[in-house]
Design an enzyme around this catalytic site. Structure first.
Site, short mmCIF file in Angstrom:
data_model
loop_
_atom_site.label_atom_id
_atom_site.label_comp_id
_atom_site.label_asym_id
_atom_site.label_seq_id
_atom_site.Cartn_x
_atom_site.Cartn_y
_atom_site.Cartn_z
N LYS A 26 0.86 -1.25 0.09
CA LYS A 26 -0.03 -0.15 0.09
C LYS A 26 0.95 1.29 0.10
CE LYS A 26 -3.68 1.45 3.01
NZ LYS A 26 -4.42 2.23 1.77
N GLY A 27 0.21 2.38 -1.10
CA GLY A 27 1.16 3.47 -0.73
C GLY A 27 1.84 4.24 0.46
N CYS A 39 -1.98 8.96 -8.37
CA CYS A 39 -3.07 8.61 -7.56
C CYS A 39 -4.15 9.80 -7.72
CB CYS A 39 -2.89 8.45 -6.26
SG CYS A 39 -4.36 8.23 -5.32
N THR A 49 -5.49 4.12 -11.74
CA THR A 49 -7.03 4.14 -11.95
C THR A 49 -7.34 5.24 -12.64
OG1 THR A 49 -7.17 5.17 -9.75
CG2 THR A 49 -7.41 2.90 -9.72
N LYS A 75 5.03 4.66 -11.82
CA LYS A 75 3.61 4.25 -11.97
C LYS A 75 2.81 5.41 -12.51
CE LYS A 75 -0.33 1.45 -10.37
NZ LYS A 75 -0.60 0.99 -8.94
C1 FMN Z 1 -8.73 0.18 -3.10
C2 FMN Z 1 -7.54 0.62 -4.00
C3 FMN Z 1 -6.54 1.01 -3.49
C4 FMN Z 1 -5.19 1.46 -4.32
N1 FMN Z 1 -4.28 2.11 -3.92
C5 FMN Z 1 -3.21 2.37 -4.62
C6 FMN Z 1 -2.06 2.82 -4.01
O1 FMN Z 1 -2.17 3.02 -2.58
N2 FMN Z 1 -0.90 3.07 -4.82
C7 FMN Z 1 -1.05 3.03 -5.97
O2 FMN Z 1 -0.10 3.32 -6.88
N3 FMN Z 1 -2.16 2.36 -6.77
C8 FMN Z 1 -3.31 2.09 -5.97
N4 FMN Z 1 -4.36 1.59 -6.60
C9 FMN Z 1 -4.17 1.39 -7.94
C10 FMN Z 1 -3.81 -0.23 -8.30
O3 FMN Z 1 -2.43 -0.67 -7.80
C11 FMN Z 1 -4.22 -0.47 -9.90
O4 FMN Z 1 -3.08 0.48 -10.27
C12 FMN Z 1 -5.34 -0.35 -10.36
O5 FMN Z 1 -6.47 -0.55 -9.28
C13 FMN Z 1 -5.72 -0.78 -11.52
O6 FMN Z 1 -5.76 -2.25 -11.39
P1 FMN Z 1 -6.73 -3.16 -11.05
O7 FMN Z 1 -7.75 -3.01 -12.22
O8 FMN Z 1 -6.33 -4.49 -11.37
O9 FMN Z 1 -7.57 -2.91 -9.79
C14 FMN Z 1 -5.36 1.21 -5.72
C15 FMN Z 1 -6.39 0.46 -6.41
C16 FMN Z 1 -7.71 0.27 -5.47
C17 FMN Z 1 -8.80 -0.46 -6.15
#
Ligand code: FMN
Ligand code: FAD
Ligand code: FAD
Ligand code: FMN
Ligand code: FES
Ligand code: FES
Lengths: 265, 303, 303, 265
Positions: C45-46, C130, C193, C165
């Site tokens: 987690k970040g 983010c 996202t 990222k």
């Molecule tokens: C609940 C949640 C929390 C996330 N927190 C972070 C984060 O702390 N740092 C980060 O770089 N990406 C974060 N992301 C993005 C994910 O790492 C990933 O890049 C994104 O969800 C796309 O992948 P997925 O479709 O497989 O979820 C988060 C995504 C979700 C759903």
């Protein structure tokens, strides 16, 4: 062309991966012709998003039937439907086979490969009603892929059955059987539905013997009723190859109109 | 009875539900399923000046709650449209909007000049955002300058109101929208499809003949709503919201976010009467909430 | 037996399956469900320098085949991470990657300098993308300059390999990726996202406490695959593909498009053993296709 | 905390919008405590994407039960499940109520509003097994919202039933009944589950009379096991309000720890 969001399912049969669903859709049924198809919703929500095209397999009184192979998620969901539940269908769509009165008394072949047999059952009954002598050429990979063979036999259709592995009927491709049967006695017309390579071979065999043939093509469909231009295949229009909508101008085309050669497109 | 009409300034729609371009054919394909006059209007399939072949198949791939298309704007061209289609649309009491395409600024102008000579068109929608035409998916709507240039030329050349359809594949859709407004557009519509790709892992080939295509459908709705909200709060001209609308609730999200009208796209392919379902949903909502004029809720999101 | 390992240059992974940041907690939360050492690695987690409150709830909205989150990077900060979590991760024979956040260039540097003093970290993943932190969803990854500046500072200050990222909310992710490469990043990961919004039409309020959030999940996969393909064909450093992966087939799309490794995000929340399902899918594919080294298929899409 | 992707459904009961599913999940069952919950998959594919949190409603031998109200698409899909099919469940999750041996012989209240009754049935049986004297205070909007009232009665639980419209039991809110009953004889402990306004009122009533109370909170959940930080609510930790994970640190909290006032957050 109508939408019946709540066609009541009244019957279900299954043979391994193959399923037949019967449902009541009186208005669509009244309009349906062999070779036409329906667009069937497989789920209520946004996933799977699109309807699935399925040929009209049978018409009996006010009921219609679809016969399909479980090929992926959509058909798997459909296969779970049970009598008493409803089906959301759109149809009848497309042009259908030429069930020409002048075929009365003549010999015709209906060549089906795998799930491609689906529309040929409806066609065979309509041709029989017309007074044509229908020979079914039905091929599959193994005996599990020709679940309707018993039905055609029980209903006294002249049938040549083939499987690639010889586990039922003659061993080999259905097109080999076509070649042989057409050699023995050329029919007045050949109707075919099945995978592309099979259809291409049917077209070649028919052309070589100068037998008119109609092929039912498949394609990914967005709408099924001509609105999205998603379903095109290469078909000659006034002799010139063009991207033609399968759903509207087909799915049935004269064999000679279909362009198979990817380079000649 | 609720008043569902909305005023785009240059055009009053009997209700805010339009059918989106490329998902409603030339309109006539839908006559078996619905009364076209029930709609606020519809946008016909994109038209180049001449007829167009489109992309090789496969042209469609289904994805989770979405659809990627790479039709490539196969179409009949303006002359055939004016001759064969338009006469049958002209008498309809609903707004017929033409989606205008071009390979160059000049082509947009030629299309509009030609159509200016025909009656029965309520507005032009400039499709400067189709991801299926250039090899890398780029389009004029990626750049404020290219957007402004086309809008300006079309406004100068043509006599009808212009809706500029924007691409979501940009860092700041607000910037592009402002450029279009500056250049004189009468409204903006957003979003067009998201540039996307799918690969058949068994053959390792792209699933689309065109390699890239445009993603539409419910999957993209949350991104489209965000963009509409961002743009509507910054623009003076009206915003038309598009992207993944299937139901009245979906349409309401866009209206409340600030769209003055909405377009229903992919849903038309699944349910040819989808626009009526959306309309019924809006009516029901107004009834339940005692809303006399639907237009009152536009942009009322409480952030 | 297939060799599933992949070489990122700075790091060899036993297999290309990583768990994505923010969807895998600090790793330990998943121990009841899977053996962490089966994974190629995971990204925690970040982390900001200090502890962080995060956004007010609701923080999650489900959308068609997608999830919008606006967690706002609630977290414990580097000191607590180093003290309470890292000692329990250190002994694991798998790559532990730390997702590094910052409100400023200086904060990224401070986080990295602090973590440089700890053992048991394979690489840093710079979260410059983010969408839940700034009011309008903007982030450094919107700009090549801001991206380059952070990468450069972190590379200068820190001793470990850096994965940058990237955000998908840009016109040209290739441009940003090239800027990151130029500035010395060792790899890029995409996508984070998509900036999104959902409105409760009954109350006319945003469904998220933060108004905007980030869309993830299967809905976005086709856009992410497209971006990975575009970036991989232009970059020298390895690309890590993220977005909507649930199965081996999904992961293969990214690998064939050009990603050298993948991250599984949202799927972990639904099935805590989702990474193992992906891994099993890759193994099965290699067996069926007689592939001896999985790495051979990277970037082999026949366009 | 375990995943059982194929818990076999062995029973189903339904009362209008309320459904009870029983399924075999021996390992989860062995670990389960009242107030804990399960994350239940409602579909196989990517839509609906997330699992749904449901309290553990009962445990009987190796079977567990969930009791839920159809609230949207996910619960509607669950409601279609039938015995013989399987359920994909994760659990037991969360902390659960304090079933403290020192409650033996004491009077305790279990206050449930609507679907909030779900975990209290399991709790009531465990408390009874312990030797506590359990009074059920069960409220709903109408008589259709208190489908378990007959069961509690048949199983000889002391029960106060309320409905907002008076169509069953006393007319009014269940919290009014709580006020009254607590006034008559204060229990040693109050357990409650239901909508937020009800829980807030329960907390107030308990505080006013100095009765310890535990409230089971709800929240949108991403994972259910502490990984996403999506489910937070405002709860005092060492006296200081913080965003606390409902799934991991809850769903049950001491009433006094919960921060209801939006401004005091
Ligand atoms: C609940 C949640 C929390 C996330 N927190 C972070 C984060 O702390 N740092 C980060 O770089 N990406 C974060 N992301 C993005 C994910 O790492 C990933 O890049 C994104 O969800 C796309 O992948 P997925 O479709 O497989 O979820 C988060 C995504 C979700 C759903
Ligand atoms: C006019 C027409 C009539 C049809 N009639 C029948 C019928 O009567 N019985 C029957 O069993 N099937 C029929 N089909 C095929 C049927 O539509 C597909 O099998 C079905 O859509 C697959 O859906 P799915 O969700 O199960 O599989 P998906 O998961 O969508 O796909 C499974 C596999 O099938 C391929 N595929 C999917 N759709 C098509 C398509 N339209 N054409 C070619 N390949 C496709 C995919 O690439 C994939 O490899 C017909 C198709 C058309 C166009
Ligand atoms: C720990 C916990 C235990 C629960 N136990 C039970 C139980 O035993 N029986 C039962 O019937 N329900 C229970 N719930 C509530 C249940 O999880 C939701 O009703 C369900 O997730 C709704 O899913 P859906 O797809 O049917 O509805 P959706 O379409 O997702 O939502 C329908 C409506 O409910 C709201 N909603 C959805 N999820 C939640 C949530 N988690 N909290 C509050 N509002 C929500 C939405 O905003 C919407 O208005 C519990 C919730 C939690 C957090
Ligand atoms: C098959 C298809 C064809 C489309 N053709 C056009 C077009 O010709 N011109 C245009 O501006 N948009 C076109 N679009 C985009 C839609 O009009 C709409 O902007 C987009 O699909 C998002 O809305 P939706 O999610 O409701 O489909 C097309 C979309 C689809 C699915
Ligand atoms: S499927 Fe839409 S035009 Fe044929
Ligand atoms: S639901 Fe994911 S942390 Fe609580």
């Amino acid at each position: 062309m109508l939408k019946n969001p709540e066609a009541k399912i009244v019957g279900r049969e299954a043979w391994g991966d193959y399923v037949l669903l019967r449902f009541e859709a009186p208005t669509i049924s009244a309009l349906a012709r062999p070779g036409q198809f329906l667009m069937v919703r497989v789920a209520d929500g946004p996933y799977p998003l699109l309807r699935r095209p399925l040929g009209i397999h049978l018409r009996k009184d006010k009921a219609l039937g679809v016969f399909f192979k479980i090929a992926g998620e959509g058909t798997a969901l459909l296969a779970r439907k049970r009598p008493g539940e409803t089906l959301d269908v759109l149809g009848p769509l497309g042009n259908g086979f030429s069930v020409d009165p002048c075929l009365a008394g003549k010999a015709v072949f209906a060549v089906g490969g795998g799930r491609g047999i689906a529309p040929l059952y409806f066609l065979a009954w309509e041709l029989r009603a017309l007074g044509a002598a229908v020979k079914i050429l039905y091929g599959g990979r193994t005996k599990d892929d020709v679940p309707l063979a018993a039905r055609f036999r029980d209903e006294a259709f002249d049938q040549v059955l083939t499987t690639d592995d010889g586990s039922a009927g003659r061993e080999g491709f259905v097109t080999a059987a076509l070649e042989e049967e057409a050699g023995k006695a050329a029919p007045a017309m050949i109707f075919a539905c099945g995978p592309d390579p099979m259809l291409e071979a049917v077209g070649r065999i028919a052309a070589a013997r100068d037998i008119p043939a109609e092929l039912s093509l498949e394609s990914r469909m967005g709408c099924g009723f001509g609105a999205c231009w998603g379903c095109v295949q290469r078909v000659r229009v006034d002799g010139k190859p063009a991207w033609v909508k399968i759903c509207e101008d087909g799915p049935v085309f004269p064999a000679e109109a279909v362009v198979w050669d990817k380079d000649a497109r | 009875m609720t008043d569902l009409s909305v005023d785009l300034g240059f055009l009053r729609l009997k209700n805010p539900v339009l059918a989106a371009s490329g998902t409603f054919g030339y309109g006539l394909e839908f006559e078996p399923f619905l009364e076209l006059e029930r709609l606020g209007g519809f946008v016909v399939k994109g038209l180049y000046y001449g007829p167009r072949e489109g992309n090789p198949p496969p042209r469609l791939v289904e994805t989770p709650s979405g659809l990627i298309n790479a039709i490539g704007l196969q179409g009949i061209g303006v002359a055939a449209f004016a001759e064969k289609i338009l006469p049958r649309l002209r008498s309809l009491k609903t707004a017929v909007i033409v989606n205008v395409c071009g390979a160059s600024e000049e082509e947009y102008v030629r299309v509009v000049e030609f159509l200016d000579g025909c009656e029965g068109i309520a507005a032009y929608e400039l499709n400067i955002s189709c991801p299926n035409v250039q090899k890398d998916g780029a389009c004029p709507a990626f750049s404020p300058e290219a957007t402004a240039a086309i809008v300006r030329e079309v406004k100068r050349a043509g006599r009808r109101p212009v809706i500029t359809k924007l691409s979501p594949n940009v860092t700041s859709v607000v910037e592009i929208a402002l450029a279009a407004q500056e250049a004189g557009t009468d409204a903006v519509a957003l979003v067009n499809t998201f540039l996307a790709m799918a690969i058949d892992v068994e053959t390792r080939r792209p699933k689309l003949g065109n390699v890239l295509g445009g993603l539409s459908g419910p999957a993209i709705r949350p991104i489209a709503v965000r963009m509409v909200w961002q743009v509507a709060s910054r623009l003076k001209v009206p915003v038309i919201g598009v992207g993944g609308i299937r139901t009245g609730t979906d349409a309401l999200e866009f209206l409340i976010a600030g769209a003055r009208a909405v377009q229903v796209g992919t849903a038309n392919l699944v349910d040819p009467d989808a626009c009526l379902r959306v309309l019924a949903g809006l009516e029901d909502y107004c009834r339940r909430h005692g809303i006399g004029r639907l237009e009152e809720i536009v942009g009322t999101v409480k952030t």
